[in-house]
Scaffold this motif. Structure first.
Motif, mmCIF file in Angstrom:
data_model
loop_
_atom_site.group_PDB
_atom_site.id
_atom_site.type_symbol
_atom_site.label_atom_id
_atom_site.label_comp_id
_atom_site.label_asym_id
_atom_site.label_seq_id
_atom_site.Cartn_x
_atom_site.Cartn_y
_atom_site.Cartn_z
ATOM 1 N N ALA A 1 -6.544 5.067 -10.150
ATOM 2 C CA ALA A 1 -5.107 5.064 -10.446
ATOM 3 C C ALA A 1 -4.312 5.634 -9.271
ATOM 4 N N GLY A 2 -4.801 6.724 -8.696
ATOM 5 C CA GLY A 2 -4.130 7.298 -7.533
ATOM 6 C C GLY A 2 -4.137 6.348 -6.352
ATOM 7 N N ALA A 3 -5.249 5.661 -6.163
ATOM 8 C CA ALA A 3 -5.347 4.701 -5.062
ATOM 9 C C ALA A 3 -4.377 3.543 -5.249
ATOM 10 N N ARG A 4 -4.252 3.045 -6.487
ATOM 11 C CA ARG A 4 -3.314 1.955 -6.761
ATOM 12 C C ARG A 4 -1.878 2.390 -6.434
ATOM 13 N N LEU A 5 -1.556 3.623 -6.777
ATOM 14 C CA LEU A 5 -0.208 4.125 -6.519
ATOM 15 C C LEU A 5 0.061 4.201 -5.020
ATOM 16 N N PHE A 6 -0.843 4.817 -4.265
ATOM 17 C CA PHE A 6 -0.643 4.964 -2.828
ATOM 18 C C PHE A 6 -0.703 3.608 -2.120
ATOM 19 N N GLU A 7 -1.568 2.741 -2.600
ATOM 20 C CA GLU A 7 -1.701 1.404 -2.028
ATOM 21 C C GLU A 7 -0.400 0.623 -2.172
ATOM 22 N N SER A 8 0.184 0.666 -3.382
ATOM 23 C CA SER A 8 1.390 -0.099 -3.665
ATOM 24 C C SER A 8 2.631 0.525 -3.034
ATOM 25 N N THR A 9 2.702 1.850 -3.052
ATOM 26 C CA THR A 9 3.903 2.540 -2.594
ATOM 27 C C THR A 9 3.969 2.672 -1.078
ATOM 28 N N PHE A 10 2.844 2.964 -0.455
ATOM 29 C CA PHE A 10 2.839 3.257 0.973
ATOM 30 C C PHE A 10 2.202 2.161 1.826
ATOM 31 N N GLY A 11 1.787 1.060 1.214
ATOM 32 C CA GLY A 11 1.228 -0.036 1.975
ATOM 33 C C GLY A 11 -0.101 0.281 2.627
ATOM 34 N N MET A 12 -0.848 1.233 2.060
ATOM 35 C CA MET A 12 -2.149 1.615 2.612
ATOM 36 C C MET A 12 -3.216 0.614 2.200
ATOM 37 N N SER A 13 -4.310 0.607 2.947
ATOM 38 C CA SER A 13 -5.484 -0.120 2.484
ATOM 39 C C SER A 13 -6.062 0.632 1.288
#
Length: 414
Positions: A147-159
């Motif tokens: 869930a944390g990864a999905r948030l950072f991925e979507s919000t900050f454009g991270m891999s």
């Protein structure tokens, strides 16, 4: 997509505040009881919100709205079952467990309590219950990491791989440093943030779609069966969704909040606060997914990320409908939900490894300082395993959570 400055600032401030709370809790942690149970010092307000926040992980703002967005109100049976189960848990378990765990050898963990309560000299109960906690709750830790990864991925454009580590780092830090007190105090802040987000967001979505009547008409036009709570359901299927509530009776991280209350007299007030918070949050989560159907039906050109992954419905609505500063706060609510539960699960697993294996079998005479540092080391170990389990980008939050609820039903029968 790159993150805007307001969102980035909001996240940094929020994470810094959580780590600061961890440092303050570190100064209050003197022994193993402090580290894994807060010295049984929680008042009714902290007990209530900590129990709520530790339970409602990232699935509350991602998994549940996503399920409602896809299937309509037929998925809301989960919320109904959870409310019923949580209330019965507070009513019948909380007070008794607070008294009995202190009376039976001042037990700090559930396996420790089972061993003392049933005079299990063979220690089979300790081993079996601790293993169930470790196996299933490590998987649940993985759901928090996802869930944390999905948030950072979507919000900050991270891999996805980078987001995996970024989302878990802050939670690991304050749990490692401050233990139970840090987790409980941060839970209280996080619960406040979550309820704010889940009340405000569906209201703004409904306004954006033209009000109550136009929203409901749009949902009906998209698929009239969205309103049917029995759509595609069988009797067994409905019972299965309601049965999620049975998991409450065996959730170690929730039961630990009952055990950590400063007095059994605090439980009734805590029950009222916690249930009010829970009903509002679950209702808001269902409304986000349901009203999201209307919004993205009216704006199909914006629906790409949600069509790809429905669990992003809350994230996308926050980013599209709010000022970037407010959106940053709302998206921090997802991080709050993730961090609150992930920290509790890490601590529960660490407690089982430290109290029920290390102390019970390897180092019975270990000093309190040694046990606290072993507990911290176990937090890191479990976190690394959870990150490894979450490494597959195809993981879904609600799917991983379901394994934890299955284990809780087993524990609740013990």
């Amino acid at each position: 997509m790159t993150a805007s400055t307001p969102m980035l600032v909001t996240f940094v401030v929020y994470i810094a505040a959580m780590v600061l709370i961890g440092l303050i809790a570190y100064l209050r942690t003197k022994n193993l009881s402090d580290y894994i149970l807060g010295g049984r010092s929680l008042g009714s307000f902290v007990t209530a919100l900590s129990a709520g926040a530790s339970d409602m992980s990232g699935w509350l703002l991602m998994g549940l709205p996503g399920a409602i967005f896809v299937a309509g109100l037929s998925e809301s049976w989960i919320a109904i079952g959870l409310i019923a189960g949580a209330y019965l848990n507070w009513l019948f378990v909380a007070g008794r467990l607070r008294v009995q765990t202190e009376h039976n050898g001042n037990a700090l963990t559930l396996p420790d309590y089972f061993t003392n309560r049933f005079e299990d000299n063979s220690r089979i109960l300790r081993i079996f219950s601790a293993l169930v906690i470790l196996v299933f709750f490590t998987i649940y830790c993985a759901s928090g990491v996802v869930a944390g990864a999905r948030l950072f991925e979507s919000t900050f454009g991270m891999s996805y791989g980078t987001a995996l580590w970024a989302g878990a780092a802050a939670t690991i830090a304050y749990t490692f440093i401050g233990g139970f007190l840090a987790v409980s105090w941060t839970d209280t802040v996080q619960a406040t943030l979550m309820i704010f987000a889940l009340i405000l967001t569906p209201i703004v979505v409904m306004i954006a779609t033209g009000g109550v009547e136009p929203t409901f008409i749009a949902i009906e036009m998209q698929d009239a069966t969205n309103f049917d709570m029995l759509k595609g359901a069988t009797f067994v299927g409905v019972i299965s969704l309601l049965a999620w509530g049975l998991g409450y009776f065996g959730q170690p991280h929730i039961l630990a909040r009952f055990m950590a209350a400063d007095s059994v007299k605090s439980i009734p007030a805590a029950r009222r606060i916690s249930m009010t918070w829970m009903i509002l949050c679950l209702g808001g989560a269902v409304a986000v997914g349901f009203f999201g159907i209307a919004y993205f039906s009216a704006n199909p050109d914006l629906a790409g990320p949600v069509s790809e992954n429905p669990e992003r419905v809350f994230i996308e609505l926050a980013k599209l409908l709010f000022n970037p500063w407010i959106a940053g706060i709302l998206l921090s609510a997802i991080l709050a939900a993730v961090m609150s539960t992930l920290s509790c699960q890490l601590l529960v697993c660490s407690s089982a490894l430290t109290e029920d294996f290390y102390k019970a079998f390897l180092r019975k005479g270990a000093s309190q300082t040694e046990l606290v540092w072993v507990g911290r080391a176990m937090v890191l170990l479990v976190a690394l395993i959870a990150i490894a389990l979450a490494a597959n980008p195809e993981n879904r939050v609600l799917g991983l959570v379901s394994y934890r609820w299955l284990s809780c039903r087993w524990c609740g029968r013990a």
